[in-house]
Write a protein that holds these residues in place. Structure first.
Motif, PDB file in Angstrom:
ATOM      1  N   LEU A  92       0.815  -1.210   0.000  1.00  0.00           N
ATOM      2  CA  LEU A  92       0.000   0.000   0.000  1.00  0.00           C
ATOM      3  C   LEU A  92       0.850   1.262   0.000  1.00  0.00           C
ATOM      4  CD1 LEU A  92      -2.720  -1.073   2.611  1.00  0.00           C
ATOM      5  CD2 LEU A  92      -2.762  -1.312   0.111  1.00  0.00           C
ATOM      6  N   ASP A  93       0.643   2.070  -1.031  1.00  0.00           N
ATOM      7  CA  ASP A  93       1.178   3.430  -1.007  1.00  0.00           C
ATOM      8  C   ASP A  93       0.039   4.265  -0.436  1.00  0.00           C
ATOM      9  OD1 ASP A  93       1.923   6.039  -1.453  1.00  0.00           O
ATOM     10  OD2 ASP A  93       2.864   5.624  -3.390  1.00  0.00           O
ATOM     11  N   LEU A 122       7.862  -0.569  -0.342  1.00  0.00           N
ATOM     12  CA  LEU A 122       7.519   0.827  -0.617  1.00  0.00           C
ATOM     13  C   LEU A 122       7.836   1.674   0.598  1.00  0.00           C
ATOM     14  CD1 LEU A 122       3.964   0.835  -2.239  1.00  0.00           C
ATOM     15  CD2 LEU A 122       6.067   1.622  -3.303  1.00  0.00           C
ATOM     16  N   ALA A 123       8.660   2.682   0.428  1.00  0.00           N
ATOM     17  CA  ALA A 123       8.948   3.609   1.519  1.00  0.00           C
ATOM     18  C   ALA A 123       8.437   4.994   1.113  1.00  0.00           C
ATOM     19  CB  ALA A 123      10.441   3.624   1.798  1.00  0.00           C
ATOM     20  N   GLU A 124       8.635   5.978   1.990  1.00  0.00           N
ATOM     21  CA  GLU A 124       8.085   7.315   1.705  1.00  0.00           C
ATOM     22  C   GLU A 124       8.634   7.916   0.417  1.00  0.00           C
ATOM     23  OE1 GLU A 124       8.299  10.226   4.814  1.00  0.00           O
ATOM     24  OE2 GLU A 124       6.831   9.171   6.051  1.00  0.00           O
ATOM     25  N   THR A 125       9.954   7.862   0.252  1.00  0.00           N
ATOM     26  CA  THR A 125      10.561   8.562  -0.885  1.00  0.00           C
ATOM     27  C   THR A 125      11.282   7.634  -1.856  1.00  0.00           C
ATOM     28  OG1 THR A 125      12.431   8.949   0.599  1.00  0.00           O
ATOM     29  CG2 THR A 125      10.877  10.771   0.312  1.00  0.00           C
ATOM     30  N   PHE A 126      11.213   6.323  -1.581  1.00  0.00           N
ATOM     31  CA  PHE A 126      11.886   5.374  -2.477  1.00  0.00           C
ATOM     32  C   PHE A 126      11.147   4.036  -2.471  1.00  0.00           C
ATOM     33  CE2 PHE A 126      13.703   4.722   1.687  1.00  0.00           C
ATOM     34  CZ  PHE A 126      13.979   3.375   1.791  1.00  0.00           C
ATOM     35  N   ALA A 127      11.516   3.195  -3.432  1.00  0.00           N
ATOM     36  CA  ALA A 127      10.961   1.841  -3.488  1.00  0.00           C
ATOM     37  C   ALA A 127      12.091   0.892  -3.828  1.00  0.00           C
ATOM     38  CB  ALA A 127       9.873   1.755  -4.551  1.00  0.00           C
ATOM     39  N   ILE A 128      12.068  -0.267  -3.174  1.00  0.00           N
ATOM     40  CA  ILE A 128      13.031  -1.318  -3.493  1.00  0.00           C
ATOM     41  C   ILE A 128      12.256  -2.371  -4.260  1.00  0.00           C
ATOM     42  CG2 ILE A 128      14.425  -3.176  -2.471  1.00  0.00           C
ATOM     43  CD1 ILE A 128      15.013  -1.084  -0.201  1.00  0.00           C
ATOM     44  N   SER A 162       7.273  10.212  -7.583  1.00  0.00           N
ATOM     45  CA  SER A 162       8.612  10.705  -7.201  1.00  0.00           C
ATOM     46  C   SER A 162       9.356   9.781  -6.257  1.00  0.00           C
ATOM     47  CB  SER A 162       8.511  12.096  -6.559  1.00  0.00           C
ATOM     48  OG  SER A 162       7.804  12.940  -7.406  1.00  0.00           O
ATOM     49  N   LYS A 163       9.211   8.474  -6.461  1.00  0.00           N
ATOM     50  CA  LYS A 163       9.962   7.535  -5.624  1.00  0.00           C
ATOM     51  C   LYS A 163      11.231   7.104  -6.350  1.00  0.00           C
ATOM     52  CE  LYS A 163       6.081   5.760  -2.983  1.00  0.00           C
ATOM     53  NZ  LYS A 163       6.191   6.728  -1.897  1.00  0.00           N
ATOM     54  N   LYS A 166      23.184   0.170  -0.335  1.00  0.00           N
ATOM     55  CA  LYS A 166      23.102   0.645   1.055  1.00  0.00           C
ATOM     56  C   LYS A 166      23.198   2.163   1.121  1.00  0.00           C
ATOM     57  CE  LYS A 166      25.094  -3.505   3.069  1.00  0.00           C
ATOM     58  NZ  LYS A 166      26.340  -4.116   3.491  1.00  0.00           N
ATOM     59  N   SER A 167      24.112   2.738   0.333  1.00  0.00           N
ATOM     60  CA  SER A 167      24.218   4.201   0.406  1.00  0.00           C
ATOM     61  C   SER A 167      22.999   4.877  -0.210  1.00  0.00           C
ATOM     62  CB  SER A 167      25.534   4.724  -0.187  1.00  0.00           C
ATOM     63  OG  SER A 167      25.864   4.038  -1.325  1.00  0.00           O
ATOM     64  N   GLN A 168      22.405   4.255  -1.224  1.00  0.00           N
ATOM     65  CA  GLN A 168      21.153   4.818  -1.778  1.00  0.00           C
ATOM     66  C   GLN A 168      20.062   4.850  -0.700  1.00  0.00           C
ATOM     67  OE1 GLN A 168      20.322   2.359  -5.223  1.00  0.00           O
ATOM     68  NE2 GLN A 168      21.321   3.724  -6.596  1.00  0.00           N
ATOM     69  N   ILE A 169      19.950   3.746   0.070  1.00  0.00           N
ATOM     70  CA  ILE A 169      18.961   3.691   1.153  1.00  0.00           C
ATOM     71  C   ILE A 169      19.303   4.738   2.218  1.00  0.00           C
ATOM     72  CG2 ILE A 169      18.015   2.287   3.045  1.00  0.00           C
ATOM     73  CD1 ILE A 169      18.521  -0.190   1.155  1.00  0.00           C
ATOM     74  N   ASN A 170      20.593   4.804   2.577  1.00  0.00           N
ATOM     75  CA  ASN A 170      21.027   5.735   3.624  1.00  0.00           C
ATOM     76  C   ASN A 170      20.806   7.204   3.269  1.00  0.00           C
ATOM     77  OD1 ASN A 170      21.812   4.018   5.747  1.00  0.00           O
ATOM     78  ND2 ASN A 170      23.677   3.465   4.645  1.00  0.00           N
TER      79      ASN A 170
END
Length: 311
Positions: free
Chosen positions: A144-145, A200-206, A229-230, A274-278
């Motif tokens: 869910l977004d 799904l996260a607030e500003t990114f998606a894996i 804009s993810k 990892k740095s992209q997530i960080n």
């Protein structure tokens, strides 16, 4: 609307083991030879307790309810499949593929939440679909977004398209449907839960883009994520096998955002990933080796997010 919450419901196992009823189409489960069931359960409890302590140490509000010995429920540690909680005070109950998993649904868990001041105004119950052999396993099947009101669903024996569309109509989400596959004995087979190959996260998606074999479907998923804009962080099928898709973003102390994953998931990520997530948030990881091996689920599956309003 919020995408993340500070309150997580977790179920402490009492009879955790490999569930033979789910192993049919969950290709991540393994039999741990030569280990007594009591040992498996004991190891799972140790991993569970350490995981809960770690989340709490970052300020996550974890509500732990113990499973009961009343029924044989080896997968009770994964509550996000039978229930979801929503900001308007609605609770959804979902139809489960494995018969022994249907026994995980417990009314007393709702009572526990109400005692803690959470408001439940409405229950939407899809469980009667089980009688027709139709399943939709909660936020395992549905991603869910909540902010953009979109729901992503990889169709599988545990995620029925018609029921998914019905959910989207009831909860006013735009459906994004696709099929995600993995290679099992040289054959492409549906991944059992969407949340294994996508987060799904607030500003990114894996997301494991290579698991979406149909190019049109893949393009459509990407279109929706980019529209909102993810940043898309792509993972490989090998990383999916190490549960790198099975992550959840949560709020800790002072509303700080964290991405929660298992140690196996964390260890298989590249430095660049990892740095992209960080760039977006910090990572919390905890060892869940026994739970992953026997249960075929990981950090995300163990957390049912509580978005209910408080009194």
């Amino acid at each position: 609307m919020k995408q993340t919450t500070n309150t997580i419901l977790m179920i402490r196992p009492v009879n955790f083991r490999m569930n033979e009823q789910t192993a049919i189409n969950n290709y991540y489960q393994k039999v741990l030879d030569g280990i007594l069931p009591s040992t498996v359960n004991n190891k799972a409890q140790i991993e569970f307790d350490a995981y809960v302590e770690k989340l709490k140490s970052y300020g996550v509000n974890v509500i732990v309810v113990s499973d009961t010995n009343e029924f044989d429920t080896p997968d009770s540690i994964f509550p996000n499949n039978w229930i979801s909680f929503h900001q308007d005070g609605t609770v959804a109950l979902y139809p489960m593929f494995a018969e022994n998993r249907r026994l995980e649904r417990r009314e007393d868990i709702l009572t526990t939440l109400e005692k803690q001041g959470f408001l439940i105004d409405n229950i939407v119950d899809y469980t009667s679909a089980e009688e027709e052999g139709i399943f939709l396993e909660g936020t395992g099947s549905l991603l869910l977004d909540r902010v953009n009101k979109k729901a992503y669903c990889a169709l599988s024996p545990r995620a029925d398209e018609d029921l998914f569309i019905e959910f989207c109509e009831d909860f006013e989400y735009t459906p994004v449907v696709f099929t995600a596959n993995q290679t099992v004995n040289n054959k492409r087979k549906a991944i059992y839960h969407t949340n294994v190959m996508m987060c799904l996260a607030e500003t990114f998606a894996i997301v494991c883009l290579s698991s979406i074999d149909d190019k049109k479907e893949r393009k459509n998923v990407l279109k929706h994520l980019k529209e909102d804009s993810k940043q898309v962080i792509d993972i490989t099928e090998e990383q999916v096998n190490n549960f790198a898709g099975n992550m959840l973003q949560v709020n800790g102390a002072n509303n700080e955002l964290f991405l929660v994953m298992s140690k196996a998931a964390h260890d298989c990520l590249t430095q660049s990933q990892k740095s992209q997530i960080n760039n977006h948030c910090k990572i919390i990881s905890s060892s869940l080796d026994t739970i992953e091996a026997c249960g075929g689920g990981s950090a995300r599956c163990m957390m049912a997010e509580v978005f209910l309003p408080k009194e």
